[in-house]
Motif scaffolding. Structure first.
Motif, PDB file in Angstrom:
ATOM      1  N   MET A  90      31.044  18.533  33.528  1.00 22.42           N
ATOM      2  CA  MET A  90      31.946  18.255  32.248  1.00 22.42           C
ATOM      3  C   MET A  90      33.102  19.474  32.526  1.00 22.42           C
ATOM      4  O   MET A  90      34.264  18.987  32.282  1.00 22.42           O
ATOM      5  CB  MET A  90      31.028  18.533  31.023  1.00 22.42           C
ATOM      6  N   THR A  93      35.694  18.211  35.060  1.00 21.45           N
ATOM      7  CA  THR A  93      36.493  17.095  34.606  1.00 21.45           C
ATOM      8  C   THR A  93      37.518  17.375  33.583  1.00 21.45           C
ATOM      9  O   THR A  93      38.451  16.912  33.795  1.00 21.45           O
ATOM     10  CB  THR A  93      35.495  16.088  34.088  1.00 21.45           C
ATOM     11  N   MET A  94      37.019  18.267  32.544  1.00 21.89           N
ATOM     12  CA  MET A  94      38.025  18.850  31.471  1.00 21.89           C
ATOM     13  C   MET A  94      38.918  19.582  32.025  1.00 21.89           C
ATOM     14  O   MET A  94      40.345  19.528  31.761  1.00 21.89           O
ATOM     15  CB  MET A  94      37.080  19.657  30.448  1.00 21.89           C
ATOM     16  N   LYS A  97      41.770  17.729  33.530  1.00 21.02           N
ATOM     17  CA  LYS A  97      42.529  17.234  32.541  1.00 21.02           C
ATOM     18  C   LYS A  97      43.433  17.879  31.983  1.00 21.02           C
ATOM     19  O   LYS A  97      44.497  17.619  31.427  1.00 21.02           O
ATOM     20  CB  LYS A  97      41.649  16.392  31.682  1.00 21.02           C
ATOM     21  N   TRP A 116      29.049  19.262  21.903  1.00 22.93           N
ATOM     22  CA  TRP A 116      30.047  19.876  22.676  1.00 22.93           C
ATOM     23  C   TRP A 116      31.316  20.531  21.909  1.00 22.93           C
ATOM     24  O   TRP A 116      31.962  20.048  20.830  1.00 22.93           O
ATOM     25  CB  TRP A 116      30.755  18.883  23.627  1.00 22.93           C
ATOM     26  N   ASP A 132      31.011  11.054  22.258  1.00 22.59           N
ATOM     27  CA  ASP A 132      31.564  10.816  23.829  1.00 22.59           C
ATOM     28  C   ASP A 132      32.547  12.004  23.993  1.00 22.59           C
ATOM     29  O   ASP A 132      33.752  12.085  23.486  1.00 22.59           O
ATOM     30  CB  ASP A 132      32.153   9.502  24.271  1.00 22.59           C
ATOM     31  N   ALA A 133      32.009  13.158  24.564  1.00 24.94           N
ATOM     32  CA  ALA A 133      32.974  14.344  24.542  1.00 24.94           C
ATOM     33  C   ALA A 133      34.115  14.070  25.547  1.00 24.94           C
ATOM     34  O   ALA A 133      35.354  14.447  25.165  1.00 24.94           O
ATOM     35  CB  ALA A 133      31.935  15.277  25.548  1.00 24.94           C
ATOM     36  N   LEU A 134      34.086  13.376  26.424  1.00 23.76           N
ATOM     37  CA  LEU A 134      35.286  12.935  27.306  1.00 23.76           C
ATOM     38  C   LEU A 134      36.334  12.165  26.389  1.00 23.76           C
ATOM     39  O   LEU A 134      37.592  12.388  26.543  1.00 23.76           O
ATOM     40  CB  LEU A 134      35.020  12.399  28.595  1.00 23.76           C
ATOM     41  N   ALA A 135      35.857  11.457  25.778  1.00 23.37           N
ATOM     42  CA  ALA A 135      36.697  10.287  25.110  1.00 23.37           C
ATOM     43  C   ALA A 135      37.195  11.278  23.822  1.00 23.37           C
ATOM     44  O   ALA A 135      38.439  10.943  23.618  1.00 23.37           O
ATOM     45  CB  ALA A 135      36.106   9.121  24.243  1.00 23.37           C
ATOM     46  N   PHE A 137      37.667  14.524  23.976  1.00 24.92           N
ATOM     47  CA  PHE A 137      38.696  15.379  24.634  1.00 24.92           C
ATOM     48  C   PHE A 137      40.110  14.830  25.130  1.00 24.92           C
ATOM     49  O   PHE A 137      41.154  15.246  24.781  1.00 24.92           O
ATOM     50  CB  PHE A 137      37.896  15.997  25.914  1.00 24.92           C
ATOM     51  N   ASP A 138      39.987  13.544  25.593  1.00 23.86           N
ATOM     52  CA  ASP A 138      41.158  12.809  25.524  1.00 23.86           C
ATOM     53  C   ASP A 138      42.122  12.604  24.217  1.00 23.86           C
ATOM     54  O   ASP A 138      43.346  12.564  24.264  1.00 23.86           O
ATOM     55  CB  ASP A 138      40.949  11.505  26.165  1.00 23.86           C
TER      56      ASP A 138
END
Length: 200
Positions: A90, A93-94, A97, A116, A132-135, A137-138
């Motif tokens: 994670m 990936t972050m 981004k 998170w 959903d942490a990545l969603a 974060f987007d």
């Protein structure tokens, strides 16, 4: 006598002893006839650190080593034991981004309830909760792009624990204007949807 001692060497014991040394990653111990013991070592490459002083390698392996100026600047991972690998993934990936924005994560936190939160190196906190942490974060990245680098510096915290929006808290004495909305010091916006704002 030398030959007898060589043959009696416990390779597994040598392997275990070497692995216990700081910074040691993979170890291979082999016998090379007639009297040579070959030990091949690969060094750990730290990517993050933990609150207990241990380090996390690029492969997600926790290990201990003396702190240096370099390791003290590594991002901090704080979460339940055994979650090092998914948290490392994670974090990577972050950070990838964030790279276009010229920012990096200082702290990645995963609570026992799997919520998170990240803190960037400039102090900005982004709370994503248990979604959903990545969603989530987007969504933050979309908001950050809308604000621009200068105005983003005025933001203290972004709370993304809303299904269709977010709350933005400002630093003291900071003011932010977005789409006709003003937020003064220590105020926040609830329900502001950055995706909708981008269409305006």
């Amino acid at each position: 006598m030398l030959e007898a001692g060589y043959l009696r060497v416990d390779i597994n014991a040598v392997d275990a002893a070497v692995r216990n040394l700081p910074w040691v990653g993979d170890v291979t111990v082999t016998r090379l006839w007639p009297e040579t013991l070959v030990v091949r070592i690969s060094e750990m490459t730290p990517y993050a650190r933990c609150e207990d002083g241990s380090l996390i390698s690029e492969k997600g392996v926790r290990f201990r080593a003396a702190e240096t100026e370099e390791t003290a600047r590594l991002p901090l991972i704080h979460g339940p034991e055994g979650h090092e690998k998914p948290m490392l993934a994670m974090l990577k990936t972050m950070n990838a981004k964030l790279a276009p924005l010229g920012r990096r994560i200082a702290v990645l936190h995963l609570s026992n309830r799997h919520a998170w939160t990240v803190k960037l190196e400039d102090g900005l906190v982004v709370a994503m909760g248990r979604q959903d942490a990545l969603a989530a974060f987007d969504r933050f990245l979309t908001l950050a792009t809308l604000l621009g680098a200068e105005r983003l510096q005025a933001v203290q915290r972004v709370d993304l624990r809303y299904p269709n929006g977010c709350a933005v808290s400002m630093k003291p004495k900071a003011e932010l204007k977005l789409g006709g909305l003003d937020a003064g010091a220590n105020e926040s916006w609830q329900g502001v949807d950055p995706m909708k704002k981008s269409k305006a």
